[in-house]
Design a protein around this motif. Structure first.
Motif, short mmCIF file in Angstrom:
data_model
loop_
_atom_site.label_atom_id
_atom_site.label_comp_id
_atom_site.label_asym_id
_atom_site.label_seq_id
_atom_site.Cartn_x
_atom_site.Cartn_y
_atom_site.Cartn_z
N GLU A 75 -32.90 46.34 -31.26
CA GLU A 75 -31.68 46.92 -30.64
C GLU A 75 -31.79 48.61 -31.09
N ASP A 76 -30.94 49.12 -30.26
CA ASP A 76 -30.83 50.91 -30.33
C ASP A 76 -29.44 51.15 -30.44
N PHE A 77 -28.99 51.94 -31.41
CA PHE A 77 -27.62 52.40 -31.37
C PHE A 77 -27.19 53.44 -30.58
N ASP A 78 -28.37 54.18 -29.97
CA ASP A 78 -27.55 55.37 -28.95
C ASP A 78 -27.93 55.03 -27.44
N SER A 79 -28.76 53.70 -27.38
CA SER A 79 -28.97 53.33 -26.03
C SER A 79 -27.41 53.27 -24.92
N GLN A 80 -27.70 53.14 -23.58
CA GLN A 80 -26.72 53.11 -22.95
C GLN A 80 -26.90 52.03 -21.85
N GLY A 81 -27.62 51.03 -22.25
CA GLY A 81 -28.01 49.89 -21.68
C GLY A 81 -29.15 48.99 -22.21
N CYS A 82 -29.69 47.95 -21.67
CA CYS A 82 -31.15 47.44 -21.78
C CYS A 82 -32.24 48.46 -21.64
N TYR A 83 -33.19 48.43 -22.41
CA TYR A 83 -34.28 48.78 -21.89
C TYR A 83 -35.71 48.05 -22.58
N LEU A 84 -36.70 48.49 -22.28
CA LEU A 84 -38.00 47.67 -22.43
C LEU A 84 -39.29 48.57 -22.31
N TYR A 85 -40.05 48.28 -23.41
CA TYR A 85 -41.32 49.11 -23.33
C TYR A 85 -42.49 47.99 -22.87
N GLU A 86 -43.23 48.20 -22.00
CA GLU A 86 -44.19 47.27 -21.86
C GLU A 86 -45.88 48.04 -21.88
N LYS A 97 -51.96 45.51 -13.36
CA LYS A 97 -51.67 44.35 -12.63
C LYS A 97 -51.24 43.16 -13.36
N LEU A 98 -51.01 43.33 -14.60
CA LEU A 98 -50.27 42.23 -15.28
C LEU A 98 -48.62 42.57 -15.47
N SER A 99 -48.27 43.63 -14.91
CA SER A 99 -46.85 43.91 -15.38
C SER A 99 -45.85 43.15 -14.68
N ILE A 100 -45.19 42.71 -15.72
CA ILE A 100 -43.80 41.87 -15.36
C ILE A 100 -42.49 42.37 -15.76
N SER A 101 -42.33 43.78 -16.10
CA SER A 101 -41.31 44.41 -16.64
C SER A 101 -40.23 44.45 -15.64
N GLN A 102 -40.55 44.64 -14.12
CA GLN A 102 -39.32 44.49 -13.30
C GLN A 102 -38.55 43.09 -13.12
N ILE A 140 -36.19 58.14 -22.27
CA ILE A 140 -35.83 57.28 -23.62
C ILE A 140 -36.62 57.39 -24.71
N GLU A 141 -36.02 58.05 -26.09
CA GLU A 141 -37.00 58.04 -27.26
C GLU A 141 -38.12 58.93 -26.82
N GLY A 142 -38.14 59.96 -25.86
CA GLY A 142 -39.24 60.89 -25.55
C GLY A 142 -40.09 60.40 -24.55
N SER A 143 -39.96 59.28 -23.98
CA SER A 143 -40.83 58.72 -23.06
C SER A 143 -40.08 58.30 -21.56
N ASN A 174 -37.84 54.36 -15.94
CA ASN A 174 -37.51 54.17 -14.80
C ASN A 174 -36.57 52.70 -14.90
N GLY A 175 -35.34 52.70 -14.70
CA GLY A 175 -34.74 51.56 -14.37
C GLY A 175 -34.75 50.70 -15.76
N GLY A 176 -34.73 51.56 -16.90
CA GLY A 176 -34.80 50.92 -18.32
C GLY A 176 -36.13 50.33 -18.39
N ILE A 177 -37.16 50.60 -17.70
CA ILE A 177 -38.50 50.38 -18.00
C ILE A 177 -39.43 51.51 -18.35
N ILE A 178 -40.24 51.59 -19.67
CA ILE A 178 -41.04 52.24 -20.16
C ILE A 178 -42.46 51.55 -20.03
N ARG A 179 -43.29 52.15 -19.34
CA ARG A 179 -44.65 51.29 -19.21
C ARG A 179 -45.70 51.95 -19.76
N ARG A 180 -46.71 51.55 -20.51
CA ARG A 180 -47.93 52.02 -20.98
C ARG A 180 -49.02 51.22 -20.76
#
Ligand SMILES: [Zn+2]
Length: 223
Positions: free
Chosen positions: A116-127, A132-137, A155-158, A161-167
């Motif tokens: 969890e994150d105390f200053d976030s404004q909704g749910c988010y996700l790092y993938e 080709k394997l991405s399932i984050s959306q 978010i956190e410097g990254s 898009n729509g709460g998704i941070i992909r790497r």
């Protein structure tokens, strides 16, 4: 259930399916790394209580609470005063050293790390995965009924898009490596770090966390 480590009288436990076979890839679930993120630990518990049959039939490796004292005292740091999530690359640590040995002996299908994150404004996700394997959306769509996706573009410097941070590559110069990145380095093909906003309604956070675990297991590709 086994003891991973005992540090200053504090036992760190893990659970593993009794039917684990070396040829079947294991699903990895973890939470309670940061003790001030109660919604994530509770969410995993609720998911487990509602999926007893899944747990019986599947192949799971589960770390329900890396930081028991932190959870009791609502602190990010553990009973040593350390942030465990900057130490997963360390073989000399009494918790993450034995943890690495365990991971190296297993083949993982997916890893889900709940936070969890105390200053976030909704749910988010790092993938972290090959594109080709991405399932984050699909995952964000499945768990944002009661708490929407964090709308921020950074978010956190990254970039987000729509709460998704992909790497698909590792960020350079990380100051001590978090669990999800080390799992990726050790060969797990998809690692997900899910965050709910810890200032929001607890029931909604717990529901979002449990929904996220269900969706991640449903959508993870089978090797
Ligand atoms: Zn955290």
């Amino acid at each position: 259930m086994r003891v991973l480590a005992e540090v200053d009288g504090e036992k760190i436990l893990y659970l593993e399916s009794p039917k684990r076979r070396p040829t079947v890839a294991t699903d990895y679930l973890s939470t309670g790394v940061h003790g001030d993120e109660a919604g994530s630990a509770w969410g995993l518990l609720i998911w487990a209580e509602n999926h007893i049959q899944t747990l019986r039939e599947g192949s799971f490796l589960i770390f329900p609470c890396f930081n028991p004292q932190g959870l009791r005292h609502n602190t990010r740091l553990d009973n040593r005063g350390l942030d465990i999530n900057r130490r997963f690359d360390r073989l000399d640590d009494p918790i993450t050293g034995p943890w690495q040995k365990l991971i190296l002996e297993r083949k993982l299908r997916i890893a889900v790390c709940l936070h969890e994150d105390f200053d976030s404004q909704g749910c988010y996700l790092y993938e972290l995965s090959a594109a080709k394997l991405s399932i984050s959306q699909k995952l964000m769509a499945a768990c944002t009924q009661r708490i929407k996706a964090d709308p921020r573009r950074v978010i956190e410097g990254s970039r987000a898009n729509g709460g998704i941070i992909r790497r698909s590559k590792l960020p350079p110069n990380f100051p001590g490596l978090p669990e999800a990145i080390v799992l990726w380095q050790l060969g797990c093909p998809i690692t997900l770090t899910f965050e709910t906003p810890s200032e929001f309604n607890l029931d909604h956070r717990v529901a979002a966390q449990a929904s996220f675990v269900s969706a991640a297991l449903r959508h993870a590709p089978h090797p």
